[in-house]
Design an enzyme around this catalytic site. Structure first.
Site, mmCIF file in Angstrom:
data_model
loop_
_atom_site.group_PDB
_atom_site.id
_atom_site.type_symbol
_atom_site.label_atom_id
_atom_site.label_comp_id
_atom_site.label_asym_id
_atom_site.label_seq_id
_atom_site.Cartn_x
_atom_site.Cartn_y
_atom_site.Cartn_z
ATOM 1 N N VAL A 48 21.282 10.118 61.577
ATOM 2 C CA VAL A 48 22.380 9.388 62.211
ATOM 3 C C VAL A 48 22.902 8.378 61.194
ATOM 4 O O VAL A 48 22.155 7.520 60.719
ATOM 5 C CB VAL A 48 21.917 8.658 63.487
ATOM 6 N N ASP A 156 10.423 -2.456 72.228
ATOM 7 C CA ASP A 156 10.823 -3.211 71.041
ATOM 8 C C ASP A 156 12.339 -3.339 71.039
ATOM 9 O O ASP A 156 13.024 -2.927 70.111
ATOM 10 C CB ASP A 156 10.323 -2.514 69.772
#
Length: 288
Positions: A48, A156
């Protein structure tokens, strides 16, 4: 940093999120559990393209997010909270992610897992940190009366684990701390981790990014996009600071082991954000 790194569960969580939401999880190719190829299990994802706010040096000092306009930073912050709300909106997360389940209340399991992590990472080898143990006691004494329904907790949740194209999220990364639990686990973590960086900046007389991911702004945006009003946030901010203290104390111990740091007789100094955590426990920390 992890006693057991469960790559298979991480892969399953990412696949489940991709199937259930429009959140931008990278396209998964496969999970390889045979260690012959690379010497350890691994997973493969599609590349990506984009950019990530830097942890080192922290994005509050320099970089593309620091150089952005206030309006651009607000767009990024709002989009980040939107992604978090999408993840939390997955229906019946216990059924979709049974590998994250267990007996009893999910928040209690979450805290007990952190307690076990502290013992493994530090205390069982004689590295007891009084401030961390004080924080665990505070958590026990301030337990929420009703933690609310469980969601999939990313674990996270912060900009440093997202790839952006422009100021829009295009890939949500790092799912190794995923769990079931109240929404506020992620909300507290997102607010705390930015404030950790911001406090470093102000401590060295740098402006940082005081307009970014402010506590009240995050809570308000999350309520706008999810319809949910955060509860007991002071508890979850202390809990985020406690979780991060375990991480930073483990990092400090590792640095000493490899000759990259020196020991100290005051074990509370293993916690890089010691003053922040102490002020949270004392109820004297000043938010914007």
């Amino acid at each position: 940093m992890f006693e057991t790194y469960d790559l298979a569960t991480q892969y399953q969580v990412m696949a489940g999120v991709a199937a259930a939401t429009g959140a931008p999880v990278p396209e998964l190719c496969w999970l390889e559990t045979d260690e012959k190829a690379l010497g350890a299990p691994f997973l493969v994802m599609r590349r990506v393209d984009g950019r990530v706010p830097s942890d080192n040096p922290p994005y509050v000092f320099a970089g593309w997010l620091f150089d952005a306009s206030p309006a651009e930073r607000l767009r990024l912050a709002d989009n980040t909270v939107q992604v978090l709300a999408e993840i939390h909106d997955i229906p019946d997360p216990a059924a979709r992610f049974p590998m994250l389940g267990g007996p009893g209340q999910s928040l209690r399991r979450h805290v007990e897992a952190q307690r076990a992590s502290y013992r493994w990472a530090l205390a069982d080898d004689g590295f007891r940190i009084p401030l961390i143990e004080r924080a665990f006691q505070w958590i026990d004494e301030h337990w929420p009366t009703d933690p609310g329904p469980d969601v999939l907790s990313w674990g996270d949740a912060r900009p440093g684990n997202i790839i952006y194209r422009g100021f829009d999220p295009v890939a949500v990364l790092d799912w190794e701390m995923a769990a079931l639990g109240p929404r506020e686990i992620d909300l507290g973590w997102m607010i705390f981790t930015h404030r950790f960086f911001q406090d470093i900046a102000t401590r060295v007389d740098r402006p940082g990014l005081p307009d970014f991911l402010r506590r009240d702004d995050v809570v308000a945006k999350y309520r706008e996009v999810s319809g949910y009003s955060a509860r007991d946030l002071d508890f979850y901010l202390v809990y985020a600071a406690l979780r991060f203290a375990i991480v930073m104390a483990r990092v400090k111990r590792r640095m000493i082991h490899f000759g990259e740091g020196t020991d100290t007789t005051d074990r509370d100094d293993y916690v890089m954000h010691r003053a922040f955590l102490e002020a949270l426990l004392d109820g004297t920390y000043e938010w914007d």
